[in-house]
Design a protein around this motif. Structure first.
Motif, short mmCIF file in Angstrom:
data_model
loop_
_atom_site.label_atom_id
_atom_site.label_comp_id
_atom_site.label_asym_id
_atom_site.label_seq_id
_atom_site.Cartn_x
_atom_site.Cartn_y
_atom_site.Cartn_z
N TYR A 122 68.62 75.28 39.82
CA TYR A 122 69.74 75.67 39.22
C TYR A 122 70.40 74.94 38.25
O TYR A 122 71.31 75.24 37.20
CB TYR A 122 70.74 76.05 40.36
CG TYR A 122 71.38 74.73 41.11
CD1 TYR A 122 72.53 74.38 40.41
CD2 TYR A 122 70.68 74.01 41.65
CE1 TYR A 122 72.92 72.97 41.10
CE2 TYR A 122 71.04 72.79 42.49
CZ TYR A 122 72.30 72.33 42.06
OH TYR A 122 72.79 71.12 42.53
N ILE A 123 69.97 73.47 38.02
CA ILE A 123 70.61 72.61 37.16
C ILE A 123 70.19 73.02 35.66
O ILE A 123 71.04 73.37 35.00
CB ILE A 123 70.24 71.04 37.45
CG1 ILE A 123 70.86 70.93 38.78
CG2 ILE A 123 70.71 70.21 36.38
CD1 ILE A 123 70.34 69.46 39.18
N ALA A 124 69.07 73.20 35.22
CA ALA A 124 68.63 73.92 34.08
C ALA A 124 69.12 75.11 33.62
O ALA A 124 69.70 75.44 32.42
CB ALA A 124 67.16 73.91 34.02
N ARG A 125 69.28 76.08 34.71
CA ARG A 125 69.88 77.23 34.68
C ARG A 125 71.54 77.05 34.08
O ARG A 125 72.26 77.85 33.14
CB ARG A 125 69.55 78.21 35.63
CG ARG A 125 69.82 79.74 35.39
CD ARG A 125 69.43 80.65 36.57
NE ARG A 125 69.59 80.12 37.71
CZ ARG A 125 68.72 79.75 38.72
NH1 ARG A 125 67.42 79.56 38.39
NH2 ARG A 125 68.99 79.25 39.91
N LYS A 126 71.80 76.42 34.84
CA LYS A 126 73.52 75.94 34.80
C LYS A 126 73.86 75.32 33.42
O LYS A 126 74.63 75.76 32.36
CB LYS A 126 73.81 74.97 35.69
CG LYS A 126 75.40 74.80 35.71
CD LYS A 126 75.81 73.78 36.83
CE LYS A 126 77.19 73.24 36.85
NZ LYS A 126 77.35 72.17 37.83
#
Length: 110
Positions: A8-12
């Motif tokens: 989720y960090i890259a997507r965020k």
């Protein structure tokens, strides 16, 4: 070697930069980055242009008031500024333009 699935960090991180844009500028990461760089360049250019435009406006206002009163003959603004420099006046063009608009009689005393 196993495939690494980004969490989720890259997507965020990608989602953070795509707010309030249209089309590919809100969907594609590379296009978002290009658009962001272009916007920053335009902002810097326009900030510089704004400084130039205000300086031109001040010069025009000072020149109009000086010519209206007829203190100097031709090229009146340049002679006025030259006289101010000779007297080592600390007034800049912004202040002179404000004086010219609000109280032109004070400009003649200067």
């Amino acid at each position: 070697m196993t495939r690494v699935k980004r969490g989720y960090i890259a997507r965020k991180r990608r989602k953070k930069s795509c707010l309030s844009r249209q089309g590919a500028h809100s969907k594609l990461t590379r296009t978002i980055a290009q658009q962001k760089r272009r916007a920053l360049v335009s902002a810097q250019r326009d900030r510089d242009r704004k400084k130039r435009d205000f300086r031109r406006l001040w010069i025009t206002r000072i020149n109009a008031v000086i010519r209206k009163k007829g203190l100097y003959s031709s090229s009146s603004y340049s002679k006025f500024i030259n006289d101010l420099r000779k007297r080592q006046s600390l007034l800049n063009r912004k202040i002179l333009a404000q004086i010219a608009i609000l109280n032109s009689n004070c400009l003649y005393m200067i």
